[in-house]
Design a protein around this motif. Structure first.
Motif, PDB file in Angstrom:
ATOM      1  N   ASN A  18      -0.812 -26.502  22.384  1.00  0.00           N
ATOM      2  CA  ASN A  18      -0.302 -25.517  23.343  1.00  0.00           C
ATOM      3  C   ASN A  18      -1.073 -24.204  23.266  1.00  0.00           C
ATOM      4  O   ASN A  18      -1.253 -23.532  24.284  1.00  0.00           O
ATOM      5  CB  ASN A  18       1.193 -25.271  23.125  1.00  0.00           C
ATOM      6  CG  ASN A  18       2.054 -26.346  23.742  1.00  0.00           C
ATOM      7  OD1 ASN A  18       1.605 -27.119  24.580  1.00  0.00           O
ATOM      8  ND2 ASN A  18       3.303 -26.396  23.336  1.00  0.00           N
ATOM      9  N   LEU A  19      -1.532 -23.843  22.090  1.00  0.00           N
ATOM     10  CA  LEU A  19      -2.333 -22.631  21.936  1.00  0.00           C
ATOM     11  C   LEU A  19      -3.641 -22.743  22.711  1.00  0.00           C
ATOM     12  O   LEU A  19      -4.077 -21.780  23.360  1.00  0.00           O
ATOM     13  CB  LEU A  19      -2.607 -22.370  20.449  1.00  0.00           C
ATOM     14  CG  LEU A  19      -3.369 -21.096  20.121  1.00  0.00           C
ATOM     15  CD1 LEU A  19      -2.574 -19.873  20.557  1.00  0.00           C
ATOM     16  CD2 LEU A  19      -3.645 -21.034  18.627  1.00  0.00           C
ATOM     17  N   ILE A  20      -4.252 -23.926  22.666  1.00  0.00           N
ATOM     18  CA  ILE A  20      -5.503 -24.152  23.404  1.00  0.00           C
ATOM     19  C   ILE A  20      -5.285 -23.932  24.898  1.00  0.00           C
ATOM     20  O   ILE A  20      -6.021 -23.193  25.549  1.00  0.00           O
ATOM     21  CB  ILE A  20      -6.034 -25.585  23.153  1.00  0.00           C
ATOM     22  CG1 ILE A  20      -6.475 -25.762  21.711  1.00  0.00           C
ATOM     23  CG2 ILE A  20      -7.144 -25.958  24.126  1.00  0.00           C
ATOM     24  CD1 ILE A  20      -7.721 -25.017  21.339  1.00  0.00           C
ATOM     25  N   SER A  21      -4.262 -24.571  25.463  1.00  0.00           N
ATOM     26  CA  SER A  21      -4.058 -24.439  26.906  1.00  0.00           C
ATOM     27  C   SER A  21      -3.527 -23.062  27.281  1.00  0.00           C
ATOM     28  O   SER A  21      -3.789 -22.571  28.381  1.00  0.00           O
ATOM     29  CB  SER A  21      -3.135 -25.536  27.439  1.00  0.00           C
ATOM     30  OG  SER A  21      -1.893 -25.527  26.791  1.00  0.00           O
ATOM     31  N   ALA A  22      -2.813 -22.401  26.366  1.00  0.00           N
ATOM     32  CA  ALA A  22      -2.289 -21.061  26.662  1.00  0.00           C
ATOM     33  C   ALA A  22      -3.413 -20.074  26.956  1.00  0.00           C
ATOM     34  O   ALA A  22      -3.213 -19.117  27.715  1.00  0.00           O
ATOM     35  CB  ALA A  22      -1.426 -20.565  25.506  1.00  0.00           C
ATOM     36  N   LEU A 125       3.915 -26.693  33.160  1.00  0.00           N
ATOM     37  CA  LEU A 125       4.744 -27.841  33.541  1.00  0.00           C
ATOM     38  C   LEU A 125       4.151 -29.182  33.118  1.00  0.00           C
ATOM     39  O   LEU A 125       4.868 -30.174  33.047  1.00  0.00           O
ATOM     40  CB  LEU A 125       4.957 -27.849  35.060  1.00  0.00           C
ATOM     41  CG  LEU A 125       5.747 -26.675  35.608  1.00  0.00           C
ATOM     42  CD1 LEU A 125       5.726 -26.688  37.127  1.00  0.00           C
ATOM     43  CD2 LEU A 125       7.171 -26.684  35.074  1.00  0.00           C
ATOM     44  N   GLY A 126       2.835 -29.206  32.856  1.00  0.00           N
ATOM     45  CA  GLY A 126       2.167 -30.447  32.482  1.00  0.00           C
ATOM     46  C   GLY A 126       2.105 -30.622  30.980  1.00  0.00           C
ATOM     47  O   GLY A 126       3.099 -30.988  30.340  1.00  0.00           O
ATOM     48  N   PRO A 127       0.942 -30.370  30.390  1.00  0.00           N
ATOM     49  CA  PRO A 127       0.786 -30.680  28.964  1.00  0.00           C
ATOM     50  C   PRO A 127       1.721 -29.902  28.039  1.00  0.00           C
ATOM     51  O   PRO A 127       2.218 -30.447  27.060  1.00  0.00           O
ATOM     52  CB  PRO A 127      -0.680 -30.360  28.675  1.00  0.00           C
ATOM     53  CG  PRO A 127      -1.148 -29.524  29.791  1.00  0.00           C
ATOM     54  CD  PRO A 127      -0.299 -29.859  30.979  1.00  0.00           C
ATOM     55  N   GLN A 128       2.004 -28.629  28.368  1.00  0.00           N
ATOM     56  CA  GLN A 128       2.884 -27.879  27.473  1.00  0.00           C
ATOM     57  C   GLN A 128       4.323 -28.393  27.535  1.00  0.00           C
ATOM     58  O   GLN A 128       4.993 -28.491  26.513  1.00  0.00           O
ATOM     59  CB  GLN A 128       2.815 -26.384  27.781  1.00  0.00           C
ATOM     60  CG  GLN A 128       1.493 -25.785  27.356  1.00  0.00           C
ATOM     61  CD  GLN A 128       1.500 -24.282  27.330  1.00  0.00           C
ATOM     62  OE1 GLN A 128       2.440 -23.632  27.774  1.00  0.00           O
ATOM     63  NE2 GLN A 128       0.435 -23.708  26.797  1.00  0.00           N
ATOM     64  N   GLU A 131       4.566 -31.558  25.501  1.00  0.00           N
ATOM     65  CA  GLU A 131       4.654 -31.282  24.058  1.00  0.00           C
ATOM     66  C   GLU A 131       6.078 -30.885  23.674  1.00  0.00           C
ATOM     67  O   GLU A 131       6.586 -31.314  22.638  1.00  0.00           O
ATOM     68  CB  GLU A 131       3.683 -30.175  23.647  1.00  0.00           C
ATOM     69  CG  GLU A 131       2.227 -30.477  23.884  1.00  0.00           C
ATOM     70  CD  GLU A 131       1.617 -31.519  22.960  1.00  0.00           C
ATOM     71  OE1 GLU A 131       2.293 -32.009  22.025  1.00  0.00           O
ATOM     72  OE2 GLU A 131       0.451 -31.846  23.178  1.00  0.00           O
ATOM     73  N   ARG A 132       6.725 -30.069  24.512  1.00  0.00           N
ATOM     74  CA  ARG A 132       8.096 -29.627  24.208  1.00  0.00           C
ATOM     75  C   ARG A 132       9.101 -30.759  24.373  1.00  0.00           C
ATOM     76  O   ARG A 132       9.974 -30.948  23.535  1.00  0.00           O
ATOM     77  CB  ARG A 132       8.486 -28.460  25.123  1.00  0.00           C
ATOM     78  CG  ARG A 132       7.827 -27.142  24.794  1.00  0.00           C
ATOM     79  CD  ARG A 132       8.411 -25.990  25.602  1.00  0.00           C
ATOM     80  NE  ARG A 132       8.406 -26.210  27.046  1.00  0.00           N
ATOM     81  CZ  ARG A 132       7.368 -25.959  27.845  1.00  0.00           C
ATOM     82  NH1 ARG A 132       6.253 -25.473  27.336  1.00  0.00           N
ATOM     83  NH2 ARG A 132       7.447 -26.167  29.134  1.00  0.00           N
ATOM     84  N   GLU A 133       8.996 -31.489  25.462  1.00  0.00           N
ATOM     85  CA  GLU A 133      10.004 -32.498  25.795  1.00  0.00           C
ATOM     86  C   GLU A 133       9.834 -33.804  25.022  1.00  0.00           C
ATOM     87  O   GLU A 133      10.814 -34.477  24.726  1.00  0.00           O
ATOM     88  CB  GLU A 133       9.977 -32.798  27.299  1.00  0.00           C
ATOM     89  CG  GLU A 133      10.241 -31.599  28.179  1.00  0.00           C
ATOM     90  CD  GLU A 133      11.631 -31.015  27.994  1.00  0.00           C
ATOM     91  OE1 GLU A 133      12.579 -31.791  27.759  1.00  0.00           O
ATOM     92  OE2 GLU A 133      11.763 -29.782  28.058  1.00  0.00           O
ATOM     93  N   LYS A 141      -5.056 -37.567  21.645  1.00  0.00           N
ATOM     94  CA  LYS A 141      -5.824 -37.515  22.892  1.00  0.00           C
ATOM     95  C   LYS A 141      -5.190 -36.596  23.923  1.00  0.00           C
ATOM     96  O   LYS A 141      -5.836 -36.217  24.891  1.00  0.00           O
ATOM     97  CB  LYS A 141      -5.992 -38.918  23.474  1.00  0.00           C
ATOM     98  CG  LYS A 141      -6.903 -39.793  22.658  1.00  0.00           C
ATOM     99  CD  LYS A 141      -7.058 -41.151  23.294  1.00  0.00           C
ATOM    100  CE  LYS A 141      -7.943 -42.041  22.437  1.00  0.00           C
ATOM    101  NZ  LYS A 141      -8.111 -43.363  23.046  1.00  0.00           N
ATOM    102  N   HIS A 142      -3.943 -36.225  23.698  1.00  0.00           N
ATOM    103  CA  HIS A 142      -3.265 -35.326  24.638  1.00  0.00           C
ATOM    104  C   HIS A 142      -3.868 -33.924  24.609  1.00  0.00           C
ATOM    105  O   HIS A 142      -3.513 -33.069  25.416  1.00  0.00           O
ATOM    106  CB  HIS A 142      -1.758 -35.290  24.350  1.00  0.00           C
ATOM    107  CG  HIS A 142      -0.959 -34.688  25.446  1.00  0.00           C
ATOM    108  ND1 HIS A 142      -0.313 -33.484  25.306  1.00  0.00           N
ATOM    109  CD2 HIS A 142      -0.720 -35.110  26.707  1.00  0.00           C
ATOM    110  CE1 HIS A 142       0.310 -33.196  26.432  1.00  0.00           C
ATOM    111  NE2 HIS A 142       0.071 -34.165  27.303  1.00  0.00           N
ATOM    112  N   ILE A 143      -4.814 -33.678  23.710  1.00  0.00           N
ATOM    113  CA  ILE A 143      -5.539 -32.414  23.691  1.00  0.00           C
ATOM    114  C   ILE A 143      -6.390 -32.264  24.960  1.00  0.00           C
ATOM    115  O   ILE A 143      -6.654 -31.158  25.416  1.00  0.00           O
ATOM    116  CB  ILE A 143      -6.423 -32.285  22.415  1.00  0.00           C
ATOM    117  CG1 ILE A 143      -7.031 -30.887  22.288  1.00  0.00           C
ATOM    118  CG2 ILE A 143      -7.533 -33.310  22.399  1.00  0.00           C
ATOM    119  CD1 ILE A 143      -6.057 -29.831  21.922  1.00  0.00           C
TER     120      ILE A 143
END
Length: 161
Positions: A18-22, A125-128, A131-133, A141-143
């Protein structure tokens, strides 16, 4: 002597991914300011972003089972998830076509502003959200979607320099 795991440096926790996409949220600034384009042209940033979205859209629409198997380690959900993936893929392709039309008809600034907001929403709404849900059920690979969408935002922000 301990053997070195070549994959040990990959961002493996949900928080790290999440830090990467943030980092891509900085692209939201491009929704409020017009591009300066000293280093990165707005058309280049938009083309990069729409290309990344196209890869994601193609996987959602054409190979949803592959996408789910690669990114999540729990049993694949029902046909409902497959349907939702395909509808999302179609929606992404529609957005890509609309933004490309804006770009190609001389409305690049408007296209960039819309894309800056949409890409930030896609990150959240997508990858983050996954990760939460999914609570630990995203694979290493979800990176990839985190990196792709994060880079989109960074490219948009670079048009402001």
């Amino acid at each position: 002597l301990v053997a070195h795991d070549p994959h040990a440096s990959i961002m493996t926790t949900p928080q790290q991914r999440n830090l990467i996409s943030a980092a891509g949220f900085i692209g939201l600034v491009a929704a409020a300011k017009d591009p300066v384009e000293t280093y990165v042209k707005a058309s280049q940033a938009l083309s990069l972003g729409l290309g990344a979205w196209g890869v994601i859209a193609a996987q959602f629409l054409l190979v949803p089972d592959f996408f789910m198997d690669e990114n999540f380690d729990q049993p694949r959900p029902t046909n409902h998830a497959r349907l939702i993936c395909r509808v999302a893929g179609l929606g992404l392709f529609t957005a890509i076509a609309a933004l490309k039309e804006l770009k190609d008809t001389g409305n690049i600034k408007k296209a960039v502003k819309i894309f800056a907001i949409a890409n930030s929403a896609a990150i959240f709404l997508g990858p983050q959200s996954a990760e939460r849900e999914m609570k630990g059920h995203c694979t290493k690979k979800h990176i990839i979607p985190h990196i792709a969408l994060g880079l989109n935002g960074l490219a948009l922000a670079a048009t402001l320099l």
